[in-house]
Design an enzyme around this catalytic site. Sequence first.
Site, PDB file in Angstrom:
ATOM      1  N   HIS A 226       0.816  -1.213   0.000  1.00  0.00           N
ATOM      2  CA  HIS A 226       0.000   0.000   0.000  1.00  0.00           C
ATOM      3  C   HIS A 226       0.854   1.269   0.000  1.00  0.00           C
ATOM      4  O   HIS A 226       0.338   2.382   0.101  1.00  0.00           O
ATOM      5  CB  HIS A 226      -0.915  -0.016   1.236  1.00  0.00           C
ATOM      6  CG  HIS A 226      -2.071   0.923   1.163  1.00  0.00           C
ATOM      7  ND1 HIS A 226      -2.256   1.956   2.052  1.00  0.00           N
ATOM      8  CD2 HIS A 226      -3.118   0.990   0.298  1.00  0.00           C
ATOM      9  CE1 HIS A 226      -3.358   2.611   1.758  1.00  0.00           C
ATOM     10  NE2 HIS A 226      -3.909   2.054   0.703  1.00  0.00           N
ATOM     11  N   LYS A 228       3.337   4.369  -1.262  1.00  0.00           N
ATOM     12  CA  LYS A 228       3.475   5.255  -2.421  1.00  0.00           C
ATOM     13  C   LYS A 228       4.804   5.988  -2.255  1.00  0.00           C
ATOM     14  O   LYS A 228       4.886   6.988  -1.528  1.00  0.00           O
ATOM     15  CB  LYS A 228       2.341   6.274  -2.520  1.00  0.00           C
ATOM     16  CG  LYS A 228       0.947   5.655  -2.722  1.00  0.00           C
ATOM     17  CD  LYS A 228       0.219   5.490  -1.444  1.00  0.00           C
ATOM     18  CE  LYS A 228      -1.185   4.919  -1.664  1.00  0.00           C
ATOM     19  NZ  LYS A 228      -1.751   4.356  -0.438  1.00  0.00           N
ATOM     20  N   ASP A 233      17.244   9.991  -8.009  1.00  0.00           N
ATOM     21  CA  ASP A 233      18.685  10.237  -7.866  1.00  0.00           C
ATOM     22  C   ASP A 233      19.153  10.200  -6.415  1.00  0.00           C
ATOM     23  O   ASP A 233      20.209  10.762  -6.093  1.00  0.00           O
ATOM     24  CB  ASP A 233      19.064  11.595  -8.494  1.00  0.00           C
ATOM     25  CG  ASP A 233      18.902  11.598 -10.009  1.00  0.00           C
ATOM     26  OD1 ASP A 233      18.844  10.490 -10.595  1.00  0.00           O
ATOM     27  OD2 ASP A 233      18.829  12.685 -10.602  1.00  0.00           O
ATOM     28  N   HIS A 405      -9.150  11.450   1.114  1.00  0.00           N
ATOM     29  CA  HIS A 405      -8.300  10.262   1.096  1.00  0.00           C
ATOM     30  C   HIS A 405      -6.996  10.496   1.853  1.00  0.00           C
ATOM     31  O   HIS A 405      -6.162   9.605   1.959  1.00  0.00           O
ATOM     32  CB  HIS A 405      -8.011   9.875  -0.362  1.00  0.00           C
ATOM     33  CG  HIS A 405      -7.331   8.556  -0.530  1.00  0.00           C
ATOM     34  ND1 HIS A 405      -5.989   8.439  -0.823  1.00  0.00           N
ATOM     35  CD2 HIS A 405      -7.812   7.285  -0.455  1.00  0.00           C
ATOM     36  CE1 HIS A 405      -5.669   7.151  -0.926  1.00  0.00           C
ATOM     37  NE2 HIS A 405      -6.757   6.440  -0.712  1.00  0.00           N
ATOM     38  N   LYS A 407      -4.211  10.855   4.708  1.00  0.00           N
ATOM     39  CA  LYS A 407      -3.948  10.088   5.922  1.00  0.00           C
ATOM     40  C   LYS A 407      -2.959  10.890   6.763  1.00  0.00           C
ATOM     41  O   LYS A 407      -1.735  10.743   6.655  1.00  0.00           O
ATOM     42  CB  LYS A 407      -3.339   8.721   5.591  1.00  0.00           C
ATOM     43  CG  LYS A 407      -4.189   7.876   4.607  1.00  0.00           C
ATOM     44  CD  LYS A 407      -3.520   7.804   3.277  1.00  0.00           C
ATOM     45  CE  LYS A 407      -4.106   6.850   2.275  1.00  0.00           C
ATOM     46  NZ  LYS A 407      -5.411   6.361   2.352  1.00  0.00           N
ATOM     47  N   ASP A 412      -0.620  18.108  19.211  1.00  0.00           N
ATOM     48  CA  ASP A 412      -0.072  19.259  19.930  1.00  0.00           C
ATOM     49  C   ASP A 412       0.566  20.240  18.954  1.00  0.00           C
ATOM     50  O   ASP A 412      -0.004  20.525  17.908  1.00  0.00           O
ATOM     51  CB  ASP A 412       0.882  18.795  21.024  1.00  0.00           C
ATOM     52  CG  ASP A 412       0.142  18.054  22.149  1.00  0.00           C
ATOM     53  OD1 ASP A 412      -1.098  18.164  22.213  1.00  0.00           O
ATOM     54  OD2 ASP A 412       0.784  17.347  22.940  1.00  0.00           O
TER      55      ASP A 412
END
Length: 487
Positions: A226, A228, A233, A405, A407, A412
């Site tokens: 899952h 991404k 370089d 979508h 996450k 604080d």
Amino acid sequence: MLGFLEGNVWKILLGVNYVLVIFFSVFIVLKNKNPVKTLSYIFVLAVLPFVGLLVYYFFGQDYRKDKIFEKKYLLDDDRLRKWKDKISLNKEERDDLESLFGEGIFKVYRLLKNNERAVLTFDNEVNILINGEEKFKHLRKDLEAAKEHIHLEYFVVFDDELGESIIDLLCKKAEEGVVVRLIYDDVGSDISSKNKKRLTKSGVQHFAFLPVLFSNSTSKLNYRDHRKIVVIDGEIGYVGGINVDQKYDNSFDNEKYWRDTHLRITGGAVGALQSSFILSWNFVSKEEQEIEAALLPKEKPNTKEPVAIQMAASGPDSDWANIMEAIFCMINTAKDRVLITTPYFMPNDSILTALTTAARSGVAVKIIIPYESDSWAAQYATDSYIEECLRSGIKIFRYHKGFVHAKTLVIDDMFTSIGTANMDYRSFSMNFEINALLYNREVNQQMGNQFQLDLEDCEEVDLERWENRGLKRKLKESFSRLWAPLL
């Protein structure tokens, strides 16, 4: 005898089914796993003849996990030890970290260091990218400028208009002599045979993560990649919630507005992204690429406000639920606020208890979830947690501008998490995930401001109104919650 069998075939099959159900139920109980998950599987086996056995075969068995990942874990552990031992805080840096960030954040650093020797780097520059249109604008520019290598690891790669444009770029750079490596999840992605051949012909090295049969019809098979990740370089890294799919980019004529968050990073934390990618690459390609200096950041970014970052990676090949434990630790040390944005809110008992306890102790806990999910089962399972949260003082906001979508987690005035992990069972224990944990006041403030902007497109859930939502809906929620560990 033959006549008896023909006349009672269904009774015999049902008998065999329930003999197997009893056998697997005992087997599940003896594994001493999470009681909720255990009861969910037993419930499915008991009430869905034959179908329950199929569900357990595809989703419930760990023997496949042990067989696949035991060797990977041992190899990764050795490789990471050699690399991470070279990058560790000296005593002076540790003292500075504790005095500057406080004991709560220092506990998270120690937790991840002890769990997986997660490296903390102080020399990072970050750009917070809001939505796909901003991410892909930066990504295309960085891909065009690549000189040595391009590494990509995605859960979703579609060869729609956006995907085609990225594939075109990858093929072009490979033909120019840049080393291009691509990992795509076999269940989450859909790349045509034509484009796979084009990638190969151009010199792009590409592999599917854990290939499965009939991937289009098995969208919830266990142990998916899952993550991404993009590394260019060894100097530029990307991580967050945005996949290679044009629905994530609002510059396309999509049916629904897509709200997401991603990070562009330069600095030492890119080395952690690179090491994570290389370990995945070695697993899917069966190669033995070393985590060598040539693949890691060579220069520190020229920034007046460097950001401290620690990468938390988790997956079924690890002994510890690193991301979940880091989130749990930070919620428990929160003093003022906990701001969560997640598309799927199906927390395990530990996270739910941490959140409700924090709210009842006076911490301002606010959660943004979609008004309408992309999965009816996930929608009702998420909704099943709302009433308990509201009664504990947590404020729930449902995003109605489109689909949220992102996450993200803001705690604080110092701690922020941006990554790939949802607030659900699958991200915590089944999928391969990676989150960037950022220890920085400016980033925290920026993400707090973004949370306030998103609230303008939300509707706050009122407890009294929610309690009167109707028995039919409550039954759907309760039934879907039983499936939450499987979703």
